[in-house]
Design an enzyme around this catalytic site. Structure first.
Site, PDB file in Angstrom:
ATOM      1  N   GLU A 211      66.770   6.514  39.522  1.00 19.71           N
ATOM      2  CA  GLU A 211      66.162   7.822  39.232  1.00 19.71           C
ATOM      3  C   GLU A 211      66.652   8.757  40.326  1.00 19.71           C
ATOM      4  OE1 GLU A 211      64.465   8.562  36.628  1.00 19.71           O
ATOM      5  OE2 GLU A 211      63.566   6.720  35.871  1.00 19.71           O
ATOM      6  N   CYS A 245      62.126  16.569  42.027  1.00 16.78           N
ATOM      7  CA  CYS A 245      63.461  16.269  41.489  1.00 16.78           C
ATOM      8  C   CYS A 245      63.785  17.074  40.236  1.00 16.78           C
ATOM      9  CB  CYS A 245      63.584  14.782  41.195  1.00 16.78           C
ATOM     10  SG  CYS A 245      62.300  14.174  40.093  1.00 16.78           S
TER      11      CYS A 245
HETATM   12  P1  NAD Z   1      66.949   9.290  49.816  1.00 15.80           P
HETATM   13  O1  NAD Z   1      67.968   8.854  48.828  1.00 15.80           O
HETATM   14  O2  NAD Z   1      67.402   9.803  51.128  1.00 15.80           O
HETATM   15  O3  NAD Z   1      65.925   8.096  50.152  1.00 15.80           O
HETATM   16  C1  NAD Z   1      65.301   7.324  49.157  1.00 15.80           C
HETATM   17  C2  NAD Z   1      65.016   5.932  49.696  1.00 15.80           C
HETATM   18  O4  NAD Z   1      66.253   5.300  50.036  1.00 15.80           O
HETATM   19  C3  NAD Z   1      64.132   5.904  50.941  1.00 15.80           C
HETATM   20  O5  NAD Z   1      63.173   4.879  50.783  1.00 15.80           O
HETATM   21  C4  NAD Z   1      65.111   5.589  52.064  1.00 15.80           C
HETATM   22  O6  NAD Z   1      64.537   4.790  53.074  1.00 15.80           O
HETATM   23  C5  NAD Z   1      66.217   4.823  51.367  1.00 15.80           C
HETATM   24  N1  NAD Z   1      67.540   5.094  51.970  1.00 15.80           N
HETATM   25  C6  NAD Z   1      67.987   6.263  52.501  1.00 15.80           C
HETATM   26  N2  NAD Z   1      69.260   6.135  52.907  1.00 15.80           N
HETATM   27  C7  NAD Z   1      69.634   4.856  52.657  1.00 15.80           C
HETATM   28  C8  NAD Z   1      70.832   4.103  52.854  1.00 15.80           C
HETATM   29  N3  NAD Z   1      71.904   4.643  53.436  1.00 15.80           N
HETATM   30  N4  NAD Z   1      70.859   2.816  52.456  1.00 15.80           N
HETATM   31  C9  NAD Z   1      69.785   2.249  51.870  1.00 15.80           C
HETATM   32  N5  NAD Z   1      68.623   2.922  51.665  1.00 15.80           N
HETATM   33  C10 NAD Z   1      68.540   4.196  52.054  1.00 15.80           C
HETATM   34  O7  NAD Z   1      66.060  10.371  49.039  1.00 15.80           O
HETATM   35  P2  NAD Z   1      64.895  11.255  49.605  1.00 15.80           P
HETATM   36  O8  NAD Z   1      65.480  12.271  50.548  1.00 15.80           O
HETATM   37  O9  NAD Z   1      63.786  10.405  50.085  1.00 15.80           O
HETATM   38  O10 NAD Z   1      64.394  11.991  48.257  1.00 15.80           O
HETATM   39  C11 NAD Z   1      64.985  13.140  47.757  1.00 15.80           C
HETATM   40  C12 NAD Z   1      65.944  12.861  46.625  1.00 15.80           C
HETATM   41  O11 NAD Z   1      65.312  12.052  45.641  1.00 15.80           O
HETATM   42  C13 NAD Z   1      66.371  14.108  45.887  1.00 15.80           C
HETATM   43  O12 NAD Z   1      67.746  14.040  45.618  1.00 15.80           O
HETATM   44  C14 NAD Z   1      65.574  14.065  44.600  1.00 15.80           C
HETATM   45  O13 NAD Z   1      66.144  14.775  43.534  1.00 15.80           O
HETATM   46  C15 NAD Z   1      65.504  12.601  44.335  1.00 15.80           C
HETATM   47  N6  NAD Z   1      64.366  12.272  43.498  1.00 15.80           N
HETATM   48  C16 NAD Z   1      64.579  11.847  42.216  1.00 15.80           C
HETATM   49  C17 NAD Z   1      63.494  11.578  41.396  1.00 15.80           C
HETATM   50  C18 NAD Z   1      63.668  11.123  39.965  1.00 15.80           C
HETATM   51  O14 NAD Z   1      62.688  10.677  39.387  1.00 15.80           O
HETATM   52  N7  NAD Z   1      64.842  11.212  39.379  1.00 15.80           N
HETATM   53  C19 NAD Z   1      62.205  11.718  41.887  1.00 15.80           C
HETATM   54  C20 NAD Z   1      62.037  12.136  43.200  1.00 15.80           C
HETATM   55  C21 NAD Z   1      63.123  12.404  44.009  1.00 15.80           C
END
Ligand code: NAD
Length: 469
Positions: A211, A245
């Site tokens: 997602e 998002c």
């Molecule tokens: P992110 O991708 O930075 O982090 C998400 C998760 O991944 C966190 O738990 C984090 O600890 C982990 N993570 C981060 N970097 C990592 C890496 N290099 N390797 C492994 N794991 C890692 O996202 P965010 O900043 O927490 O959230 C914002 C993003 O999420 C936006 O792009 C938003 O659009 C998206 N989002 C999508 C939905 C959806 O339902 N499609 C919902 C909410 C947010």
């Protein structure tokens, strides 16, 4: 080196085999325990969300608690039906057999969540995961520590660790988790990290639901009710401080309705988020950015746009250390700017006047497929045209964001905005393997026609089948 999560994983692996044969009522009782905990601990959830994102209690009730309890109620009401094997017809070629599609649990699942709706985005997939009969390791975001701690406490209160457990941590911990051979990984977060998750999953051939994010466009045509569009877009963009998002990310608007839209949007920003006139920086109903680095990034994006000649229609004030940016609308955007290129994910919204709707469609189709696409129009022809000519995970006409919580619609993206679907029955299916079960009779069967030796009659039958079946 031994993986720090190996023993947690191993315990769930053996438990997951037991879960395969348990009754649907045991799954339902887990969901009921989850619901009871949530209802009893609403204040705890509200405090955690206030500490992390300065979310108001009612906002938390709507966007974090209700979104999870509604998933639980849906699963409680429909789980027997979702989990029932579906009989399928044998057709002419399989006469004499019986066949069914039997949903079975995938096994041990990993659920990784972002910080923007930190309770909802752990809770909702957990409901689907448990409804489908799996075990789960949950990885909340490190950027919302109060919510992460509260989720850990909730899970420890309700579940045996062999069924659900929480692994707190940041990138190193998530990287370690991703090395394990999960049966399914459900990731919500950014597109870039989604690619890392998918690459790690490929090593174990774990199935994934991704997602992800991206830029969700809004089109407002000349037939739209500009005031109605402004109220809905202002709510959808500035709620949760733009950190949603599926928030409308940028607007293409027809010149004829532009002035009315801007005037109305300005009015609704105060009416919705600062109704007591406290000033936006003190308003109770206006939440905060997650951390000051995120505020800094947004201010840089805003300044780049204004340096290139963007006009601030309203807003523009900020206090980086206070994680505060005023709801801001920009016009006269230079398309090379980051604000037009990157997912904004904050309370700033760019708007561009369009001349020709086909150019708008081309712009959308030349960029990555959005998570959501919004159209404000009263023209049937326009609704049909945009629906057919563009691709997006979801689309709403004359509204924004509300498609997310529809009880019977799948939620998810396409390609760069996501892979797989969630919510309700779609979430249940995502966490299930659709196993085909064919039952053959003893002795003479149609399949014998395909065994060698291939005599003239068998050759005739095969030609007949190729032509007609
Ligand atoms: P992110 O991708 O930075 O982090 C998400 C998760 O991944 C966190 O738990 C984090 O600890 C982990 N993570 C981060 N970097 C990592 C890496 N290099 N390797 C492994 N794991 C890692 O996202 P965010 O900043 O927490 O959230 C914002 C993003 O999420 C936006 O792009 C938003 O659009 C998206 N989002 C999508 C939905 C959806 O339902 N499609 C919902 C909410 C947010």
């Amino acid at each position: 080196m031994v993986n720090q999560f190996q023993s947690q994983f191993d315990k769930q692996k053996s438990k997951s085999l037991e879960l395969r044969t348990e009754s649907i009522d045991v799954r339902r009782s887990r969901l009921k325990s989850l619901k009871n905990w949530i209802l009893k601990n609403k204040d705890k959830i509200r405090s955690a969300l206030h500490a992390d994102l300065r979310k108001s209690a009612t906002d938390t009730d709507i966007s974090e608690i209700f979104t999870v309890t509604t998933e639980i109620n849906d699963a409680l009401n429909h789980l027997h039906q979702w989990a029932r094997p579906q009989r399928v017809s044998p057709g002419m070629t399989y006469l004499g057999t019986s066949a069914k599609v039997q949903p079975e649990p995938k096994g041990v699942c990993l659920i990784i969540a972002p910080w923007n709706f930190p309770f909802n985005l752990i809770g909702s997939p957990l409901v689907s995961c448990l409804a489908a009969g799996n075990t789960a390791i949950l990885k909340p975001s490190e950027h919302t520590p109060a919510t992460s701690k509260m989720i850990k406490e909730m899970v420890e209160d309700i579940f045996e660790p062999e069924v659900v457990t929480v692994a707190e941590g940041a990138v190193p911990e998530t990287t370690a988790l991703l090395e394990l051979p999960f049966d399914h990984i459900f990731f919500t977060g950014s597109t870039n990290v989604g690619k890392i998750v998918m690459a790690a999953a490929a090593k174990n051939l774990s199935s994934v639901t991704l997602e992800l994010g991206g830029k969700s466009p809004v089109i407002i045509d000349e037939t739209a009710n500009a005031d109605d569009a402004a109220r809905k877009i202002v709510w959808g963009r500035f709620t949760n401080n733009g950190q949603t998002c599926i928030a409308p990310d940028y607007i293409f608007i027809n010149e004829k309705v532009k002035n009315k839209f801007i005037a109305s949007a300005k009015k609704y920003v105060s009416q919705l988020f600062d109704s007591k006139g406290q000033g936006m920086a003190n308003a109770d109903d206006y939440s905060r950015l997650v951390h000051s680095n995120h505020a800094r990034r947004l201010v840089d994006i805003l300044e780049e746009a204004t340096n290139f000649g963007a006009k601030i229609e309203f807003g523009g004030e900020y206090q980086v250390d206070n994680k505060f940016i005023e709801p801001t609308l920009l016009s006269n955007i230079d398309e090379s700017n980051r604000i037009w290129q990157e997912e904004i994910f904050g309370p700033i919204m760019p708007l561009k006047v369009y001349d020709n709707i086909d150019q708008v469609i081309d712009h959308i189709n030349q960029n990555e497929k959005p998570l959501s696409l919004y159209l404000f129009s009263t023209s049937r022809k326009m609704k049909k045209k945009i629906t057919k000519a563009t691709s997006a995970g979801s689309m709403a006409i004359n509204d924004v964001v509300v498609q997310y919580a529809h009880p019977n619609l799948p939620f998810g993206g396409v390609n760069h905005s996501g892979i797989g679907k969630s919510h309700g029955r779609y979430g249940f299916l995502e966490f299930s393997n659709q196993k085909s079960v064919l039952s053959q009779r003893i002795g003479l069967t149609n399949a014998l026609l395909f065994y060698p030796p291939f005599n003239g009659f068998k050759k005739w039958v095969v030609s007949f089948l190729i032509k007609w079946f």
